[in-house]
Design a protein around this motif. Structure first.
Motif: not given
Length: 368
Positions: A23-42, A71-75
């Motif tokens: 029941f606590k937040p899991v900020p580590a999920r953002l690493w997956g989002g960062l990977a998708y963001l990098v792939v998208t920008v590239m 990214l939508g799923f992560l959002g």
């Protein structure tokens, strides 16, 4: 139908059996989002800056589209507060994740968190529920559409998945903007318009050909992936007056690597029981549900769920699915739909004449 229980009733039964860390937040999920963001920008930079045959752009465009969807799923997860809890950071990261789908965080939380999750599969109050036959028959256009054979409607319905999320998002903006406090409406409007300004600016910068591969095609791919999940979440389930996730929601099963790529979005019943829990822990929730209520839990292989969607009509009538064009009645999940026999899931019912008479009555009433 079995007696209905609220999502809170189930959650209270299961919560003592779950670890506190769930029941606590899991900020580590953002690493997956960062990977998708990098792939998208590239991918965007490659298409925008390199002049080659459009055939070379196509696979890059497809990768961008799958990244848009992820990214939508992560959002979706971020805006439920399961990744970070600070409101400003949650909304900022949610806005970034939903930027490709051009949906603002304030609108999403109003539409999805506060309305869909509270009124899931309620035929009047859930903005994502499919309408009843009675509602459909009020529209002259829809009455014409539903005279078409089911396979024809299914084909166009599946084609529409490639733009359905975007269209529905715009519609939700129109529906809910007036419900925001007048002081917050400018922010809601800005969140909605800024992503589109970005994509229109991109069109001006790169021209129409590259823009198709940089945004339009990826958007269609993202819509298709996202809506393939969303359309199986509830559309095979009956409508309910009580928000009972074990009755009105469906979990689909996909290969483990797909769950990793899509942030466990397939665990939808679990999500409706604990929307404030990171999807990282949904496999544990699923195990507990199947221990406590195995006879009530609905799960189906993703491809079979899509096949069932193709073979069943969408109008609801008394918690079953009806096809006005043929007179066939289809059971919903828990209401007679046999997911193991998808080759022959329709049945003729004597009382469908009653449904047809309602249809006729509605037609006459509207035509006046």
């Amino acid at each position: 139908m079995q007696d209905l229980r609220s999502f809170g009733w189930y959650a209270a039964k299961l919560k003592p059996h779950l670890p506190k860390k769930a029941f606590k937040p899991v900020p580590a999920r953002l690493w997956g989002g960062l990977a998708y963001l990098v792939v998208t920008v590239m991918g965007l930079l490659t298409i925008g800056l390199v002049d080659v045959s459009p055939l070379i752009y196509l696979p890059i465009s497809l990768v961008i589209g799958t990244s848009f969807a992820a990214l939508g799923f992560l959002g979706h997860e971020i805006l439920h507060g399961t990744v970070v809890r600070k409101p400003w950071l949650r909304d900022f990261l949610g806005a970034v994740a939903f930027w490709p789908l051009s949906t603002g965080p304030k609108l999403w939380r109003k539409w999805h968190n506060l309305t869909h999750h509270v009124h899931t599969q309620h035929e009047e109050h859930d903005p994502d529920s499919w309408p009843t036959l009675e509602r459909i028959m009020r529209s002259r256009l829809l009455r014409w559409v539903y005279k078409l054979p089911l396979p024809v409607r299914a084909f166009f319905s599946f084609c529409s998945l490639s733009f359905q999320f975007t269209v529905h998002s715009v519609n939700m903006f129109v529906v809910y903007l007036k419900e925001f406090n007048p002081r917050k409406r400018p922010a809601v409007f800005l969140e909605a318009i800024l992503p589109w300004m970005t994509w229109i600016g991109l069109l001006v910068w790169v021209g129409p050909v590259k823009w198709i591969f940089m945004f339009l095609l990826p958007l269609l791919v993202a819509n298709l992936i996202v809506m393939a999940y969303i359309s199986t979440n509830h559309r095979l389930n009956p409508t309910t007056d009580v928000n009972d996730p074990l009755v009105n929601s469906l979990t689909v099963t996909v290969p483990k690597w797909v769950d990793v790529l899509h942030f466990n979005f397939s665990y939808h019943t679990e999500h409706h029981l604990f929307p404030g829990m990171s999807s990282k822990y949904y496999p544990e929730v699923k195990k507990l549900i199947k221990e406590h209520w195995p006879e009530r839990y609905h799960e189906m292989r993703f491809d079979k769920a899509l096949i069932a969607l193709w073979k069943t009509p969408r109008p609801y009538q008394d918690r079953v699915l009806v096809d006005p064009s043929s007179g066939n009645v289809f059971g919903a999940l828990g209401e007679g739909l046999d997911t193991g026999k998808l080759k022959n899931i329709a049945r003729k019912e004597k009382n469908f004449k009653f449904v047809s008479s309602i249809t006729k009555s509605k037609n006459q009433k509207v035509d006046k």
